[in-house]
Design an enzyme around this catalytic site. Sequence first.
Site, PDB file in Angstrom:
ATOM      1  N   GLU A 154       0.895  -1.331   0.005  1.00 30.58           N
ATOM      2  CA  GLU A 154      -0.224  -0.424  -0.012  1.00 30.58           C
ATOM      3  C   GLU A 154       0.920   1.316  -0.409  1.00 30.58           C
ATOM      4  O   GLU A 154       2.110   1.118   0.486  1.00 30.58           O
ATOM      5  CB  GLU A 154      -1.182  -0.055   1.066  1.00 30.58           C
ATOM      6  N   PHE A 155       0.151   2.176  -0.849  1.00 33.45           N
ATOM      7  CA  PHE A 155       0.790   3.330  -0.767  1.00 33.45           C
ATOM      8  C   PHE A 155       0.005   5.028   0.398  1.00 33.45           C
ATOM      9  O   PHE A 155      -0.045   5.486  -0.929  1.00 33.45           O
ATOM     10  CB  PHE A 155       1.681   4.210  -2.028  1.00 33.45           C
ATOM     11  N   LYS A 157      -1.344   8.084   2.673  1.00 31.07           N
ATOM     12  CA  LYS A 157      -1.077   8.813   2.443  1.00 31.07           C
ATOM     13  C   LYS A 157      -2.329   9.165   4.134  1.00 31.07           C
ATOM     14  O   LYS A 157      -3.255   9.215   3.430  1.00 31.07           O
ATOM     15  CB  LYS A 157      -0.998  10.002   1.996  1.00 31.07           C
ATOM     16  N   GLU A 158      -1.595   8.850   5.341  1.00 32.77           N
ATOM     17  CA  GLU A 158      -2.606   9.406   6.283  1.00 32.77           C
ATOM     18  C   GLU A 158      -3.039  10.795   5.952  1.00 32.77           C
ATOM     19  O   GLU A 158      -2.308  11.641   5.833  1.00 32.77           O
ATOM     20  CB  GLU A 158      -2.393   9.514   7.545  1.00 32.77           C
ATOM     21  N   LYS A 210       7.714  -0.929  -1.618  1.00 30.75           N
ATOM     22  CA  LYS A 210       7.276  -0.370  -0.155  1.00 30.75           C
ATOM     23  C   LYS A 210       8.099  -0.097   0.536  1.00 30.75           C
ATOM     24  O   LYS A 210       8.472   1.584   0.971  1.00 30.75           O
ATOM     25  CB  LYS A 210       6.473  -1.252   0.009  1.00 30.75           C
ATOM     26  N   GLY A 259      10.869  20.495   9.994  1.00 30.09           N
ATOM     27  CA  GLY A 259      10.168  20.668  10.402  1.00 30.09           C
ATOM     28  C   GLY A 259      10.577  19.964  12.447  1.00 30.09           C
ATOM     29  O   GLY A 259      11.996  19.794  12.010  1.00 30.09           O
ATOM     30  N   CYS A 266       4.620   3.983   9.695  1.00 29.81           N
ATOM     31  CA  CYS A 266       5.339   4.148   7.931  1.00 29.81           C
ATOM     32  C   CYS A 266       6.796   4.197   8.550  1.00 29.81           C
ATOM     33  O   CYS A 266       7.710   3.621   8.760  1.00 29.81           O
ATOM     34  CB  CYS A 266       4.799   4.823   6.907  1.00 29.81           C
ATOM     35  N   LYS A 269       9.655   3.399  11.365  1.00 28.23           N
ATOM     36  CA  LYS A 269       9.291   1.898  11.656  1.00 28.23           C
ATOM     37  C   LYS A 269       9.859   1.453   9.735  1.00 28.23           C
ATOM     38  O   LYS A 269      10.421   0.261  10.311  1.00 28.23           O
ATOM     39  CB  LYS A 269       7.669   1.364  10.940  1.00 28.23           C
ATOM     40  N   LYS A 332       0.814  14.144  12.450  1.00 29.24           N
ATOM     41  CA  LYS A 332       0.309  14.995  10.918  1.00 29.24           C
ATOM     42  C   LYS A 332      -0.611  15.521  11.349  1.00 29.24           C
ATOM     43  O   LYS A 332      -1.432  15.154  11.676  1.00 29.24           O
ATOM     44  CB  LYS A 332       0.510  14.694   9.666  1.00 29.24           C
TER      45      LYS A 332
END
Length: 451
Positions: A154-155, A157-158, A210, A259, A266, A269, A332
């Site tokens: 999977e790719f 974005k939260e 990934k 930042g 992700c 880890k 985020k």
Amino acid sequence: MKVTFYGIGYVGLVQATVLADAGHDVCCVDIDETRINNLKKGIIPIYEPGLTPLVEKNFADGRLIFTTDAKFGVEFGDLQFIAVGTPPDEDGSADLKYVLKVAETVATHMTTPKVIIDKSTVPVGTADKVKAKIQSVLNERKSDLEFAVVSNPEFLKEGAAVNDCKRPDRIIIGTDSKTAEEQMRELYAPFNRNHEKIIVMDIKSAELTKYAANCMLATKISFMNEMANIAERVGADIENVRQGIGSDSRIGFQFIYPGCGYGGSCFPKDVQALVRTADGIGYESQILKAVEAVNYAQKNKMFEYISKHFDLANNPAAIKGKTFAVWGLSFKPNTDDMREAPSRVLMEQLWAAGANVQAFDPEAMEETQRIYGTRSDLSLMGTKESALNNADALVICTEWQNFRAPDFDLITSQLKESVIFDGRNLFDPERMDKKAIKYYSIGRGLSISGE
């Protein structure tokens, strides 16, 4: 098509729901009975924009079902997705025990041929282990049932995961089975219409893709934070530098925002896991180790500014009893996920120094309560404005949209001292100077050069 997902966390729930919305019949299996019962009631365990109505709609229409019965899940789906967690082991490597347990479960109960898909983020070689586990169980059963193992990373974005599922940039399919490839193409056909997004490759290349993607993005962030630290020391403004390099089409503007460090489930880890994978094959990944080290240091940046401002080096008790307003707790915007969040490092440092925290986040308040419980030095406030009340300073850890244009007059009237520590560079230093606000931000040496 009939599809089963094991592990109804972030990845599993979003991908399962979007597949159901495309018309597939999807069974979601999880061992957490409370989670499954809540999902049946429309109570979603994560915050993700657009997800709740999609779950409710497809559950009501009968295309999305939830159960704790793994045997039913095996019988239900021709395609069996493994989307369980792969938490870091003690050495930082990915723990595959949940992945292999699902593989064992599928092999134990399958009575027809199956395609087993690794959706979890797993190290290179995991598909081989899944295949061996399934074959071992089938051998014990004296069964010659056919199966194929596919890597389909999977790719997501939260904060944009639903859209990422509906409109993927690419769909990676790692397989050595033509039959499995055809089934995966049929599954993803609704998302592959206006141009070819499916990329078929060998399984190990798919598994590495990934990790390579996430590690590349993490590298860009740590590189930019390293440039910010240099800019700060030479008196340059990293925001000007960002504009200058981002306009180069070879570099671009994505993931070059300085930042107070990256977090989430992700990047930290996956960087650690790929480093451990490299170590395991006798290769030292110097760049990835540096990426991790820079990020670890960057999460201390806000407290370093606080220490400098309050002169903790000469007076270690200087902030004892002081109160800090903290805006932003999630790692985020547009998520309630606080895993590896810079805000956690900051708050724990403030508490260790005897300070109090008044915090606000648009979505992560319940998660903060779950992590830290009730404590006298933490107050969770209902609005960003109330968090300012009688605080000694404001610290910004997350770049939520509604933090970008605050009432600065209100800020200065509520704070005991007009000082902002900004971990996301939301404001213009010249404007802060005109407002008589002491302003610390990342990599903008000019904004703190007046000391």
